[in-house]
Write a protein that holds these residues in place. Structure first.
Motif, PDB file in Angstrom:
ATOM      1  N   UNK A  29       0.810  -1.231  -0.066  1.00 14.28           N
ATOM      2  CA  UNK A  29       0.045  -0.071   0.083  1.00 14.28           C
ATOM      3  C   UNK A  29       0.803   1.176   0.049  1.00 14.28           C
ATOM      4  N   UNK A  30       0.700   2.078  -0.858  1.00 15.50           N
ATOM      5  CA  UNK A  30       1.192   3.373  -1.011  1.00 15.50           C
ATOM      6  C   UNK A  30       0.381   4.191   0.120  1.00 15.50           C
ATOM      7  N   UNK A  31       0.696   4.872   1.201  1.00 16.64           N
ATOM      8  CA  UNK A  31      -0.227   5.615   2.272  1.00 16.64           C
ATOM      9  C   UNK A  31       0.108   6.867   2.029  1.00 16.64           C
ATOM     10  N   UNK A  32      -0.622   7.950   1.691  1.00 17.58           N
ATOM     11  CA  UNK A  32      -0.498   9.160   1.641  1.00 17.58           C
ATOM     12  C   UNK A  32      -1.177   9.741   3.055  1.00 17.58           C
ATOM     13  N   UNK A  33      -1.220  10.989   3.146  1.00 21.03           N
ATOM     14  CA  UNK A  33      -1.745  11.666   4.341  1.00 21.03           C
ATOM     15  C   UNK A  33      -1.370  11.556   5.770  1.00 21.03           C
ATOM     16  N   UNK A  34      -0.066  10.864   5.745  1.00 16.71           N
ATOM     17  CA  UNK A  34       0.745  11.005   7.161  1.00 16.71           C
ATOM     18  C   UNK A  34       1.282  12.443   7.190  1.00 16.71           C
ATOM     19  N   UNK A  35       1.235  12.895   8.235  1.00 21.73           N
ATOM     20  CA  UNK A  35       1.839  14.199   8.539  1.00 21.73           C
ATOM     21  C   UNK A  35       0.805  15.520   8.344  1.00 21.73           C
ATOM     22  N   UNK A  36       1.136  16.159   7.087  1.00 20.05           N
ATOM     23  CA  UNK A  36       0.215  17.436   6.988  1.00 20.05           C
ATOM     24  C   UNK A  36      -1.267  16.839   6.788  1.00 20.05           C
ATOM     25  N   UNK A  37      -1.549  15.873   6.356  1.00 22.29           N
ATOM     26  CA  UNK A  37      -3.061  15.308   6.129  1.00 22.29           C
ATOM     27  C   UNK A  37      -3.439  14.541   7.391  1.00 22.29           C
ATOM     28  N   UNK A  38      -2.783  14.406   8.233  1.00 19.62           N
ATOM     29  CA  UNK A  38      -3.252  14.068   9.612  1.00 19.62           C
ATOM     30  C   UNK A  38      -3.586  12.638  10.082  1.00 19.62           C
ATOM     31  N   UNK A  39      -2.594  11.983   9.251  1.00 16.20           N
ATOM     32  CA  UNK A  39      -2.740  10.521   9.693  1.00 16.20           C
ATOM     33  C   UNK A  39      -1.755  10.000  10.505  1.00 16.20           C
ATOM     34  N   UNK A  40      -2.024   8.969  11.320  1.00 19.51           N
ATOM     35  CA  UNK A  40      -0.954   8.412  12.248  1.00 19.51           C
ATOM     36  C   UNK A  40      -0.151   7.332  12.020  1.00 19.51           C
ATOM     37  N   UNK A  41       1.029   7.448  11.975  1.00 20.54           N
ATOM     38  CA  UNK A  41       2.076   6.353  11.454  1.00 20.54           C
ATOM     39  C   UNK A  41       1.823   5.112  12.244  1.00 20.54           C
ATOM     40  N   UNK A  42       1.619   5.063  13.550  1.00 20.82           N
ATOM     41  CA  UNK A  42       1.534   3.926  14.413  1.00 20.82           C
ATOM     42  C   UNK A  42       0.127   3.272  13.964  1.00 20.82           C
TER      43      UNK A  42
END
Lengths: 271, 271
Positions: free
Chosen positions: A205-218
């Protein structure tokens, strides 16, 4: 790059970080603007400083396309300055009828030498399969995106309660395999990543949205990681615009390293 | 170009023909290959010879993108050689999260001066609306396409029996109006065009799939025409590759004229 090579890089760097290259003339450090090709200088320095911690780079094609013909020359140069052992992603969201998709595939896989391209699924099989016909090249198909508009159509349920994104996951697995097909899965909704993982246990999976877009890495790792990691987590603005001063590349390196350290912990925990 | 101007052109030329420009180096007449820019020469001659009978031109962006940076220079020249009174369509099928779609919009509406661009709906509202913020510019949103793969997702019915393409039609009418939003509606299924017309009575439809892809012009007009015509029917290969000899542009003219005569009859009948 094939799947074994990608996983090997992930293990070697203890990282599943993808750095998104969204180079905006209005946002890059002003001292670069005197250079012959400011966008190239910017990307090159970002890549050089972050390559110890990133396994993939994802130029956002719109940012280059918006610069006209010269932007495509810049894109080519940016691609060429990437280390040979990283996975390159043309974030282009292409997709058209068969003979046209074939040309897009040639543009990104032959004229340029990207490892992968993001593709939109709306037009179905014959818009996707032309991209799958290249050795060691990948389609990264939009499944569940991280933007607000993802709710407009991707979550519509059919008569059996199956949301559209799941139909995309299921149907597309008739076209490609975990060796040439990945999915874009937004990070803003951890539990949904778990849903997607059930439908596609082996795919990256390519996961965008971590960081500026607010997702949580863990959360992403908890719900999304599989036995060969199966994740490329993208961060764009959080890395490349962490500083807009002369030290931008060094600060980008620090931010990439922070994420890599978190990723190493998560790999130790879940892999 | 606004809607009144477009309808005025349709009436003036008694035509709702769009000529699709899919210029393939492997298919264009061999005598052009000695010219400095064969693709440009090909498109320019096609445009010059068909402009009496066509109200719109639709360069397929993949064919230019596949040529690398030079392809974008060619595209710009092709756009500039179109008469001022025709409607230009960038057939690009773009669509990405908001700030990225905005850049695509700038590329096609500002850097270049296209009247419209085809856009894919999968990512929802914020991937489409950035294209709608330009005066007298148009989004042509994929609704029901003419390729085989259209059946993979576009016809999936929700719990109330509403197919996805209808959700796209309904939802997108909250974002745009008949003055800045058109739809791609495939011609290979006449009765379905009637369905789409019910959902979008006032919008223009860009109809591919007449000719090489097998649709019937009279069915399209019967099911799809509204009081301001509401149709742009595209033909690409049937016109531009009707001859691959030195007379290609004259033969293209004849083919365009044939379609225009049919169109005039249908306008007399239904308009």
């Amino acid at each position: 790059m094939n799947r074994a090579e990608l996983f090997s890089q992930i293990q070697k760097k203890s990282s599943f970080l993808c750095v998104g290259l969204d180079p905006d003339l209005a946002k890059i450090p002003s001292h670069l603007k005197n250079e012959a090709d400011p966008i190239y200088s910017f990307c090159k320095q970002i890549i050089e400083e972050t390559a110890d911690f990133a396994v993939a780079y994802k130029p956002n094609i719109a940012f280059f396309e918006a610069l006209g013909p010269k932007g495509w020359e810049t894109l080519q140069k940016v691609l060429e300055c990437m280390p040979k052992d990283v996975f390159s992603i043309a974030d282009a969201k292409r997709g058209d009828i068969g003979n046209t998709s074939k040309l897009y595939a040639k543009a990104f896989f032959e004229s340029m030498d990207f490892d992968s391209i993001t593709v939109a699924p709306y037009m179905g099989k014959d818009s996707v399969t032309p991209f799958l016909e290249f050795d060691n090249k990948w389609v990264i198909l939009l499944a569940l995106t991280s933007n607000i508009g993802s709710q407009d159509f991707q979550l519509i349920e059919d008569a059996n309660g199956k949301p559209l994104f799941k139909s995309v996951l299921e149907k597309s697995q008739e076209w490609g395999t975990p060796d040439n097909l990945m999915y874009v899965v937004g990070a803003t909704r951890g539990e949904l990543i778990g849903e997607v993982r059930k439908s596609a246990p082996d795919h990256f999976f390519l996961v965008p949205g971590v960081g500026a877009q607010g997702g949580s890495l863990s959360e992403v790792a908890k719900y999304g990681m599989n036995s060969t990691c199966g994740l490329l987590v993208n961060s764009s603005r959080g890395i490349i615009y962490a500083s807009t001063e002369k030290d931008f590349a060094k600060v980008a390196r620090q931010e990439a390293k922070k994420l890599q350290i978190e990723m190493k912990d998560l790999m130790d925990q879940y892999l």
